[in-house]
Design an enzyme around this catalytic site. Structure first.
Site: not given
Ligand code: GLU
Length: 467
Positions: A242-244
């Site tokens: 994910s973006k994380r």
């Protein structure tokens, strides 16, 4: 072995950007087809009209183009094929493999509530499945496909092995809604069939869909495609990417300036392997790619490895092709295009610029001595290295360079002689000379810069600071 030519496809739903996982699925499908002289097709699953904007489709086309994943023919729009999907639903109806269901939402809810209260499966079982058509009311209906009630369905998956689903877990899924629009489950199968897709390669989040989609193939008497459901991509911490974790959009990697060949190499290695091979070309990947090299567990995105492979691809690239890609990168960032002089110097200098650059911005950083124009602005470190003593020594270089033959050996000889005459080492002159030639402290070697810049520009830069 079947003799049918291989046809694969990527079937992204437009979401606004192209996810790195979609890019990898596209790459696997492309490699599989191209390595077997087959076809690779693109279908945009744009039935969700709210999300399917022209911009969202464009993001996918751009991503494919940047990655160099060329597809055969035109991109196909799923939405535009809605009539054909409906036609197939009606064929299944006519052949008795599907039926009209007149149940209302309230009735379905009541069925579920009752099933729940009795502790039974809440999968909807329509009373219309076996109803005599003469009892059909003149009301809106959906078309449902008849799922087998007993036994099992086995998906012979090339990655997951045989996956068995109990048929009592399959409901009579809706293939055509009451407004006449097809469901996604129907559309995928009809499109894959009509496009002649022989191998469906996609994320394993679609594995359960396969069992349901197989109902349509069976009902229509169509041959099943070969399925290969590939595990998803995780972040370095083992959680779904994910973006994380960093960039998840293909466009972001383009903006960061990774070369497309390095990206393809890395994505191919993400979940697939061929022995210990890490660095390879497209041709090798096409020759080697097969389902048995795909791992069963999710792969972890490794940014270091991506960079490492990209660095190797830049270093090994053909200079002209690299320059072409670099110019495309500059254009994508909105930077000024190269002037003719800059392009010529880049061409001359590519051999040294491409060493140890993992991205185009890093390569451009090394090319600063080419891009900058006189009089050069010096950064702090460069300024410091160019102390008055070295400035004086360097001024002795100018007259000698004016008549020298412009080759590496001669230039090295001249600089070494000037250093010696001043009781210093060649290494000590390198730093101030870097400042003069590039205005920076970190650059390609001074001799590479002199060779790339040529006599006139080298002498002019020396005169700018020593005169
Ligand atoms: N449209 C689906 C997705 O974007 C892919 C469907 C398929 O590959 O069958 O996840």
């Amino acid at each position: 072995m079947s003799q049918t030519p291989v046809v694969t496809r990527i079937a992204p739903s437009p979401t606004g950007y192209m996810h790195i996982g979609t890019a990898r699925t596209a790459l696997f499908s492309w490699l599989y087809a191209r390595g077997r002289g087959g076809k690779f097709l693109l279908r945009i699953e744009d039935t969700d009209r709210e999300r399917s904007t022209p911009e969202a489709t464009e993001a996918i086309l751009k991503g494919m183009e940047w990655l160099g994943l060329d597809y055969d023919g035109e991109a196909i729009s799923q939405f535009e094929r809605a009539d054909r999907h409906a036609e197939v639903a009606h064929e299944m109806l006519a052949s008795g493999h599907a039926y009209k269901c007149f149940a209302t939402q309230d009735e379905i809810q009541a069925f579920r509530d009752a099933a729940k209260a009795e502790g039974k499966s809440t999968l909807y079982r329509s009373p219309w499945r076996d109803a005599d058509p003469s009892t059909h009311p003149d009301l809106p209906y959906v078309i449902r496909v008849k799922a087998p009630l007993e036994g099992t369905t086995v998906i012979h998956d090339q990655v997951q092995g045989d996956v068995t689903i109990r048929n009592d877990q399959l409901d009579d899924m809706i293939v055509l809604r009451s407004d006449g629009t097809p469901t996604y489950m129907l559309a995928v199968v009809v499109d894959d069939h009509d496009m002649g897709v022989t191998h469906v390669i996609r994320g394993d989040d679609h594995l359960n869909n396969a069992a349901r989609q197989m109902l349509v193939y069976t009902a229509m008497g169509w041959p099943l495609p070969v399925y290969a459901h590939i595990p998803l991509i995780f972040g370095p911490d083992g959680k779904k990417l994910s973006k994380r974790h960093g960039a998840t959009g293909v466009d972001e990697y383009q903006t960061m300036g990774y070369p497309a060949a390095g990206m393809r190499n890395y994505l191919a290695r993400l979940g697939w392997s061929h022995g210990d091979d890490e660095f390879f070309t497209d041709a090798q990947a096409m020759e080697w790619f097969d389902f048995n090299g795909i791992g069963k567990s999710p792969s972890r995105f490794d940014f270091k490895k991506l960079e490492n492979l990209c660095g190797q691809h830049i270093a090994n690239a053909n200079d002209a092709a690299l320059l072409h890609e670099l110019e495309a990168f500059l254009a994508s960032t909105g930077a000024n295009p190269l002037t003719d002089d800059q392009r010529d110097a880049m061409t001359r200098g590519m051999y040294c610029l491409k060493e140890r650059a993992k991205t185009f911005p890093e390569l451009l950083e090394k090319a600063h001595f080419i891009m900058a124009s006189r009089p050069l602005e010096m950064d702090e470190k460069a300024e410091k290295a160019l102390d008055p003593v070295s400035r004086g020594i360097l001024s002795e270089l100018t007259p000698q360079l004016q008549n020298a033959s412009w080759d590496r050996d001669t230039l090295e000889g001249i600089v070494a002689a000037v250093a010696e005459a001043n009781d210093t080492k060649l290494g000590k002159l390198a730093a101030p000379l870097r400042s003069v030639l590039a205005g920076r402290a970190v650059t390609p070697s001074v001799f590479d810069m002199m060779l790339v810049l040529g006599r006139d520009e080298t002498v002019a830069r020396l005169k700018d600071v020593t005169a």
